[in-house]
Design a protein around this motif. Structure first.
Motif, short mmCIF file in Angstrom:
data_model
loop_
_atom_site.label_atom_id
_atom_site.label_comp_id
_atom_site.label_asym_id
_atom_site.label_seq_id
_atom_site.Cartn_x
_atom_site.Cartn_y
_atom_site.Cartn_z
N ALA A 13 47.47 11.95 18.76
CA ALA A 13 47.91 13.35 18.77
C ALA A 13 48.05 13.89 17.36
N LEU A 14 48.64 13.08 16.48
CA LEU A 14 48.84 13.56 15.10
C LEU A 14 47.51 13.68 14.37
N LEU A 17 45.96 16.86 15.42
CA LEU A 17 46.64 18.01 14.81
C LEU A 17 46.41 18.08 13.30
N GLU A 42 41.83 9.21 24.58
CA GLU A 42 43.13 9.86 24.30
C GLU A 42 42.94 11.00 23.29
N GLU A 45 41.52 14.11 24.82
CA GLU A 45 42.53 14.86 25.58
C GLU A 45 43.45 15.65 24.65
N CYS A 46 43.85 14.99 23.57
CA CYS A 46 44.73 15.67 22.60
C CYS A 46 43.97 16.83 21.95
N GLU A 48 41.82 18.72 23.25
CA GLU A 48 41.85 19.87 24.16
C GLU A 48 43.16 20.63 24.02
N GLY A 49 44.24 19.90 23.82
CA GLY A 49 45.53 20.55 23.60
C GLY A 49 45.52 21.36 22.31
N VAL A 50 44.90 20.79 21.27
CA VAL A 50 44.80 21.52 19.99
C VAL A 50 43.96 22.79 20.17
N SER A 51 42.90 22.69 20.97
CA SER A 51 42.07 23.87 21.21
C SER A 51 42.87 24.96 21.91
N LEU B 171 50.90 18.27 23.30
CA LEU B 171 49.46 18.55 23.42
C LEU B 171 48.97 18.33 24.85
N ARG B 175 47.52 21.19 27.44
CA ARG B 175 46.19 21.02 28.03
C ARG B 175 46.26 21.15 29.56
#
Lengths: 297, 184
Positions: A13-14, A17, A42, A45-46, A48-51, B171, B175
């Motif tokens: 995750a880091l 980011l 992993e 998936e992370c 996609e969260g950043v996007s 995150l 998502r």
């Protein structure tokens, strides 16, 4: 799975980011290149969260900026291209000088009055005219070559892009086929999940787990969520519980989850659901709130 | 336009076709500019950072590798780097003046697209607001302020393990809250 690997996974995750320093990033990238599919998954998936995070900040720039930026790029390219053209012209001039005699000055009006000089000049003037024809032919050939080369490069790149698109679609299809195989796998085991407390007697659900593919499908119903809370799913193995994430409850209190890389060491013996404060338990190996559903495999 | 179109335009860009910049600019500049604006808090600086980012993207187009991420991520990462560099330069010069309040610039997008984008934007912001405050704080500090994990831990006075946990949970939850299909 070793503890060391868990540490790498925690960095995904880091890294997504951009919060690792240069040395940490290099080490993490080296680990990814080992290759580590678990961390790669992993990380995807992370990412996609950043996007989603970046899309939340999206702001339309002022309309005039588009022209300014495209012009600036054209200007940069023009300067670079100008230097290249100048060099090409110098090379071309050097080649011409060796291939053709130096051009003569054009005849003047006075020279045309002089018949003797005129005849003499006409003979000489034909040489640069022939040379010009040669240059024109050479230039046309060069231009054709450039156009052809660019067309070939463009077609090649479009072909590469189409192959990439095809590969993505094939991956998507293969993924759906893997889920279909999970649902019908002879190794798959199921658990009926039921409420563990009277006050949540309406809770129900089931889970299907395929240890060979490390995949699980979980369906839960009648999840009544109060503000500031989340349900969290747990896999129970011989070493205790392990978080499988916060449950996204759909309208009507239903949840449908497809989980990949359910990598609890050894066998999972049960699934459980806990009721947590928003965001889930801070400890990935122990619920902080009460366990409200459970079912053994 | 979708991910496949992005790859097609990127392929043309890599082949030296500068006209491919136009559709890529139209699709990705809002995210790139928005990130730069959040980082720099100043329109003029964000516009300069966006220009630097596009020039870099054009010059380094051959470094784009589809196996390492999509076109949007590549472009936004460039814009973020340019904006953070600019912010660090300003910080080292101790600049504090000249900050212009951020107003929404006039938009040339057609009303239907603008409405759809606005609706999505609202959903994304709601999703972000619904995160646990610590999760949201870690995401914003890491991404928009460019702090490293140890700097974030020091800022929040929290153990490194908690920072990692909050970043991951934040995150993954973001998502899940807004499926990718809706914003790509």
């Amino acid at each position: 799975m070793s503890v060391r690997h868990d540490e790498w996974r925690e960095l995904c995750a880091l890294y997504a980011l951009g919060a690792l320093d240069a040395a940490e990033s290099r080490r993490f990238e080296a680990h990814l290149a080992t290759p580590c599919h678990d961390c790669a998954w992993e990380l995807a998936e992370c990412a996609e969260g950043v996007s989603a995070l970046t899309a939340s900040a999206a702001t339309t720039p002022a309309p005039g900026l588009r022209t300014r930026i495209l012009d600036a790029i054209a200007a940069e390219e023009g300067l670079a291209g100008g230097a290249k053209e100048e060099k090409a012209k110098r090379v071309e001039r050097a080649a011409e000088e060796s291939a053709y005699p130096p051009p003569l000055p054009p005849p003047t009006r006075i020279q045309r009055l002089d018949t003797e000089r005129e005849r003499s000049d006409r003979r000489i003037v034909r040489i640069p005219f022939v040379a010009a024809l040669g240059w024109a032919a050479a230039l046309a050939a060069a231009l054709l070559g450039i156009v052809e080369q660019r067309t070939v490069r463009r077609l090649e790149s479009e072909s590469v892009a189409l192959r990439q698109q095809q590969a993505r679609l094939e991956d998507h299809l293969a993924e759906e086929q893997r889920w279909a195989a999970t649902m019908s796998s002879p190794a798959a085991r199921t658990a009926i999940l039921a409420a563990t407390t009277q006050d949540r007697a309406g809770l129900s659900g089931w889970a299907l787990y395929d240890p060979s593919a490390q995949r699980a499908v979980v369906v839960l119903e009648n999840l009544q969520l109060e503000p500031g809370h989340d349900f969290q799913l747990w896999a129970i193995g011989p070493h205790g519980p392990r978080s499988l994430g916060v449950i996204q409850v759909e309208t009507g209190g239903r949840a449908f989850m497809r989980l990949t890389r359910v990598v609890v060491p050894a066998d999972i013996s049960a699934f459980a659901v806990s009721y947590e404060a928003k965001g889930g338990s801070p400890n990935p190996t122990a619920p902080a709130g009460p366990v409200v559903m459970a079912g053994t495999l | 336009m979708d991910l496949a179109s992005d790859l097609l335009w990127m392929g043309r860009l890599q082949a030296g076709d500068r006209t491919a910049l136009e559709p890529l600019y139209d699709r990705h500049s809002p995210s790139m500019y928005g990130v730069a604006l959040r980082i720099l808090q100043n329109r003029a600086d964000a516009e300069d950072a966006l220009q630097e980012a596009w020039i870099q993207a054009w010059k380094q187009r051959d470094t784009f590798d589809p196996s390492r991420g999509n076109v949007a991520a590549w472009l936004v990462t460039i814009a973020r780097s340019r904006a953070l560099d600019r912010r660090r330069r300003q910080a080292s010069r101790g600049r504090a003046e000249g900050v212009v309040p951020i107003d929404p610039p006039p938009s040339t997008t057609d009303p239907e697209t603008a409405a759809a984008r606005g609706n999505l934007q609202m959903r994304l912001r709601q999703a972000l607001a619904s995160l646990d405050p610590k999760q949201r704080q870690v995401l914003e500090i890491a991404y928009f302020e460019g702090l490293s994990q140890s700097e974030i831990a020091a800022r929040l006075g929290a153990p490194l393990g908690s920072v990692k946990f909050w970043a991951r949970q934040g995150l993954l939850q973001l998502r899940e809250l807004v499926p990718r299909d809706e914003w790509t």
